[in-house]
Design an enzyme around this catalytic site. Structure first.
Site, PDB file in Angstrom:
ATOM      1  N   HIS A 167       2.688  65.622  -3.378  1.00  0.00           N
ATOM      2  CA  HIS A 167       3.744  66.228  -4.474  1.00  0.00           C
ATOM      3  C   HIS A 167       3.408  67.216  -4.424  1.00  0.00           C
ATOM      4  O   HIS A 167       3.136  67.671  -5.288  1.00  0.00           O
ATOM      5  CB  HIS A 167       4.035  65.547  -5.411  1.00  0.00           C
ATOM      6  CG  HIS A 167       5.342  65.620  -5.858  1.00  0.00           C
ATOM      7  ND1 HIS A 167       6.106  64.977  -6.979  1.00  0.00           N
ATOM      8  CD2 HIS A 167       5.680  66.803  -5.913  1.00  0.00           C
ATOM      9  CE1 HIS A 167       7.232  65.785  -7.580  1.00  0.00           C
ATOM     10  NE2 HIS A 167       7.329  66.963  -6.892  1.00  0.00           N
ATOM     11  N   GLU A 178       5.541  56.973  -7.104  1.00  0.00           N
ATOM     12  CA  GLU A 178       4.774  57.927  -7.004  1.00  0.00           C
ATOM     13  C   GLU A 178       3.210  57.893  -7.728  1.00  0.00           C
ATOM     14  O   GLU A 178       3.902  57.227  -9.395  1.00  0.00           O
ATOM     15  CB  GLU A 178       5.338  60.002  -7.258  1.00  0.00           C
ATOM     16  CG  GLU A 178       5.356  59.939  -6.134  1.00  0.00           C
ATOM     17  CD  GLU A 178       5.791  61.172  -5.830  1.00  0.00           C
ATOM     18  OE1 GLU A 178       5.797  62.340  -7.194  1.00  0.00           O
ATOM     19  OE2 GLU A 178       6.703  61.697  -5.493  1.00  0.00           O
ATOM     20  N   ARG A 237      12.926  65.126  -3.015  1.00  0.00           N
ATOM     21  CA  ARG A 237      13.064  64.059  -4.612  1.00  0.00           C
ATOM     22  C   ARG A 237      12.612  62.810  -4.016  1.00  0.00           C
ATOM     23  O   ARG A 237      13.482  62.793  -2.857  1.00  0.00           O
ATOM     24  CB  ARG A 237      14.024  64.334  -5.908  1.00  0.00           C
ATOM     25  CG  ARG A 237      13.659  64.864  -7.014  1.00  0.00           C
ATOM     26  CD  ARG A 237      12.450  64.107  -7.666  1.00  0.00           C
ATOM     27  NE  ARG A 237      12.356  65.676  -8.844  1.00  0.00           N
ATOM     28  CZ  ARG A 237      11.410  66.627  -8.948  1.00  0.00           C
ATOM     29  NH1 ARG A 237      10.645  66.879  -8.027  1.00  0.00           N
ATOM     30  NH2 ARG A 237      11.313  67.466  -9.666  1.00  0.00           N
TER      31      ARG A 237
END
Length: 533
Positions: free
Chosen positions: A282, A264, A235
């Site tokens: 990601h 993000e 994370r």
């Protein structure tokens, strides 16, 4: 809490298999890839459940837009895009799929480790640009290097297994898993203080929590071995990106492989553009297999909830794992009914504080200890709190309402009265100087009151419909008078029953088809409560 999921909203490109599983179970499905905030607020109001990946933020505002919402599903592991505290307060179950992404995330971590050691992305980009540069991209072997794994859950263990095959020495930290267990996995468990200076590579597999935010920061990096390399496929926010960039530029950090970021997509690409950084957008769980797996798993978890099967992946109420089973439901209904009756019996007091003591008798009901206390609270507080209350938020709302609860299980202790039932639930409630003790059983599948304040019903009193509870001294026999008064107000009486007397009082109960307004009192008879179950 369960059985009312009729429509589910799928967002963020959740794999179509999710909708297929839900539809096969008779649940209506609406699918949208991306919604604006205004569109989301409108859509959510028309659905009982929503399933997201990581893009959509399910905030308190989003939840407040729907009175129907009872389940939020995360097709993946982390739930940092869901306001779990707000969901709990509103009594909404939050589920994730803790194991669905494991293999994909572990494989991506290993890929990042290998790429970091051999400069694979940089060398690839250089060659595509026409540069044949072997000297700049001199790599290093992983064999014999020490890999520190922060978090030894499913993903951390799978990473260890794979990198041990490369000959890496694996050490790790996990605040929950004991050292003797990690030893069996070939991982030496140690404190963070001892871990930092030993690691050649550090890989992160923890959730983002207040305790893990900026876990890899300036102080941490200063304690690490010079040239340490950092991998984060967990994370964003666990690594302090500013501190990492500073360490890379100073040469104290030998490289980093990042799949997740504080923001993000990141707007500041300084870290991504550093020549010693390998980065991906990601992609940890971004495989066809993982997305299909988590889509099917979250859909099946919701179907299981609707069908009363054990719950899996509940984030904000893990004690409810077995609360939806057909075996437990009658006991939950009994606990709520006893709590509701107790609340109606209590007299107003100067203090709002309420003490509840719960005892469980018998091996079967004793196993329900994790959620029967919450079920009693649901009954006690249903007419007290302004919030909708259920098993998910009962403990939180009780704490805010000055209600204390203690619960004790007695799996081998007999029921404290003479009865055919081998299992029972006893609830003692106290507010100020008012105390009541209720004993009941659901062994026959129905909520049955066995005793109230020491007065017993030899064959039990089935709770249901509208019921009026009267008390008298033992010498008074008022059933005929009660019946006459009820007939005067033109209600249908389906039950009249008296308890066995104590030296102080007898309880008399009338069941009617509707609620009753008894304007006139009955001589020598006290109406103590009227409850609709």
């Amino acid at each position: 809490m369960t059985g009312r999921v009729g429509r589910v909203l799928l967002l963020d490109g959740v794999d179509p298999l999710c909708g297929k599983v839900l539809r096969q179970a008779g649940i209506d499905v609406t699918t949208h890839t991306k919604l604006t905030k205004e569109q989301l607020l409108k859509e959510i109001s028309e659905h009982d459940g929503v399933i997201v990946r990581s893009a959509t933020k399910v905030t308190a505002e989003v939840m407040a837009a729907s009175k129907r919402l009872c389940i939020i599903g995360r097709a993946g592991t982390g739930v940092d895009n869901i306001d779990v505290e707000a969901a709990t307060r509103r009594g909404i179950i939050v589920m994730n799929t803790p194991g669905g992404n494991t293999l994909s995330a572990a494989e991506h971590t290993c890929t990042m480790l290998c790429s970091l050691a051999r400069f694979v992305p940089q060398a690839c980009a250089a060659l595509k640009a026409g540069s044949w540069d072997r000297k700049t991209y001199m790599g290093s072997e992983l064999h014999g290097k020490t890999l520190a794994i922060l978090g030894l859950g499913r993903i951390g263990r799978e990473v260890a297994k794979r990198m041990q095959a490369f000959g890496m020495i694996t050490i790790g930290y996990d605040p929950i898993i004991p050292a003797e267990v990690t030893d069996e996995w070939g991982i030496e468990s140690m404190s963070l203080e001892n871990l930092w200076p030993r690691a050649d590579y550090i890989t992160i597999h923890t959730p983002l929590l207040p305790s893990t935010k900026n876990l890899i920061g300036e102080d941490t990096l200063a304690r690490c071995k010079p040239g340490v390399r950092i991998v984060n496929v967990a994370r964003g926010g666990i690594v302090d990106e500013a501190a990492l960039l500073k360490a890379l530029e100073a040469g104290t950090c030998g490289g980093a492989a990042l799949d997740v970021f504080q923001e993000e997509p990141p707007t500041d690409l300084s870290l991504c553009r550093h020549p010693k950084v390998v980065c991906t957008p990601h992609l940890g769980a971004n495989t066809v297999e993982a997305q299909q797996r988590v889509a099917v798993e979250i859909a099946q978890q919701i179907v299981d909830m609707v069908e009363g099967k054990p719950l899996v992946g509940v984030v904000n109420a893990p004690a409810l794992t077995n609360a939806t089973s057909n075996t437990c439901k009658p006991w939950i209904e009994l606990a709520e009914s006893l709590g509701r009756l107790a609340n109606h019996l209590l007299q107003p007091a100067d203090t709002p504080a309420l003490d509840i003591s719960i005892d469980l008798f018998g091996s079967g009901v004793s196993k329900m200890e994790p959620f029967l206390g919450s079920a009693v609270l649901v009954g006690v507080l249903r007419d007290v709190t302004k919030n909708d209350i259920n098993l998910v938020n009962a403990a939180l709302l009780a704490q805010e309402s000055a209600v204390s609860v203690t619960i004790h299980a007695h799996p081998c202790k007999p029921v404290p009265i003479t009865t055919t039932s081998q299992e029972a639930l006893m609830v003692k409630v106290t507010r100020g100087t008012s105390t009541h003790v209720l004993l009941g059983s659901a062994a026959g599948g129905q909520s049955t009151l066995l005793a109230l304040d020491g007065c017993e019903w030899e064959s039990g009193l089935t709770l249901g419909h509208n019921m009026l509870f009267f008390s008298t001294i033992p010498s008074v026999t008022p059933l005929a008078t009660i019946a006459t008064r009820l007939l005067d107000v033109q209600v249908v009486v389906t039950l009249l029953m008296s308890s066995a007397p104590t030296t102080k009082e007898v309880w008399h109960v009338a069941r009617t088809n509707t609620a009753v307004d008894l304007a006139q009192t009955i001589p020598e008879v006290h109406l103590r409560a009227q409850v609709t179950f």
